[in-house]
Design an enzyme around this catalytic site. Structure first.
Site, PDB file in Angstrom:
ATOM      1  N   LEU A  37      66.625  56.952  25.430  1.00 45.56           N
ATOM      2  CA  LEU A  37      65.321  56.964  26.073  1.00 45.56           C
ATOM      3  C   LEU A  37      65.475  57.055  27.588  1.00 45.56           C
ATOM      4  O   LEU A  37      66.371  56.430  28.167  1.00 45.56           O
ATOM      5  CB  LEU A  37      64.538  55.700  25.712  1.00 45.56           C
ATOM      6  CG  LEU A  37      64.130  55.530  24.250  1.00 45.56           C
ATOM      7  CD1 LEU A  37      63.473  54.166  24.042  1.00 45.56           C
ATOM      8  CD2 LEU A  37      63.169  56.640  23.819  1.00 45.56           C
ATOM      9  N   GLU A  69      55.821  47.566  24.538  1.00 44.58           N
ATOM     10  CA  GLU A  69      55.659  48.819  23.802  1.00 44.58           C
ATOM     11  C   GLU A  69      56.526  48.812  22.552  1.00 44.58           C
ATOM     12  O   GLU A  69      56.098  49.270  21.472  1.00 44.58           O
ATOM     13  CB  GLU A  69      56.033  49.997  24.716  1.00 44.58           C
ATOM     14  CG  GLU A  69      55.532  51.351  24.229  1.00 44.58           C
ATOM     15  CD  GLU A  69      56.431  51.997  23.209  1.00 44.58           C
ATOM     16  OE1 GLU A  69      55.938  52.831  22.403  1.00 44.58           O
ATOM     17  OE2 GLU A  69      57.642  51.697  23.209  1.00 44.58           O
TER      18      GLU A  69
END
Length: 236
Positions: free
Chosen positions: A25, A33
């Protein structure tokens, strides 16, 4: 043959639909999140819950009678990007797509991916293609150990394959508002300003109802990154 289950793709992406960089990521530290991802992918559809279960489903990772769970489908690289101590993702059937997998995934052949099944020893289901994975989950739905919702969680090739199937009905998108350099992208740009895309953004009430909780409104800020929760549905 049992019908294939509907698919929900769940993804975090930038404004340009970037989802990764150098195999991981582009952002870090989005704990809230990630907690949202865990809750949503564990929470069983309300229709499958027994009458004694509360409407809020306060323990979304539980199973009904030790049987029913949601499933998460991912590619081998996505599996390997998950820290070993966190895999398999608990409270969900983990299905990993790998070209080297057996052509006939089944409950009896469930094995840890790459020999690493995490601390609980349950391993994962290996499948040679997305279609094989869906057939396995469709059969499992018809058996004693049912499957609730089915989520596709990456990477780009698996997303692309899923979007090519009519069973892909929904995208739960975390829209990352901050800028990040990416080298991997989600195959569809979900933006109604670009005209007809075959997808429409759901309203907040629709998203809340499907997800099973009041999803945080507006732009969220965490670890220096801004993002927003959205849901998109395919227009037939």
């Amino acid at each position: 043959m049992p019908p294939l289950p509907d698919l929900t793709l769940i993804v975090a992406a930038t404004q340009q639909m970037g989802i990764g960089r150098n195999g991981t990521l582009p952002w870090t530290g989005l704990r809230k999140e990630m907690a949202y991802f865990a809750r949503v992918t564990k929470r069983l559809p309300r229709a499958s819950l027994p009458p004694s279960t509360t409407s809020t489903n306060s323990n979304p990772g539980s199973t009904v009678g030790g049987q029913l769970q949601n499933a998460v489908i991912m590619g081998r690289k996505t599996w390997e990007s998950i820290p070993e101590r966190f895999r398999p993702l608990p409270g969900r059937v983990n299905v990993v797509i790998s070209r080297s997998a057996s052509s006939s995934p089944s409950a009896s052949s469930t094995t840890p991916a790459g020999g690493e099944g995490g601390d609980d020893g349950k391993g994962v289901v290996m499948a040679g293609s997305l279609e094989e994975a869906l057939r396995y989950l469709g059969d499992k739905r018809e058996g004693e150990q049912g499957v609730g919702r089915v989520f596709v969680i990456g990477g780009a090739q698996i997303y692309r394959a899923a979007l090519g199937l009519r069973e892909a009905r929904r995208v739960l998108l975390t829209r990352v508002r901050s800028e990040f350099e990416c080298d991997t992208f989600f195959p569809v740009k979900l933006d109604e300003r670009d005209g007809e895309t075959g997808w429409r953004q759901s309203g907040q009430a629709e998203m809340d109802a499907w997800v099973g909780e009041e999803v945080p409104r507006g732009v969220q800020a965490e670890a220096g990154t801004e993002y927003e929760f959205e849901m998109w549905e395919r227009v037939d």
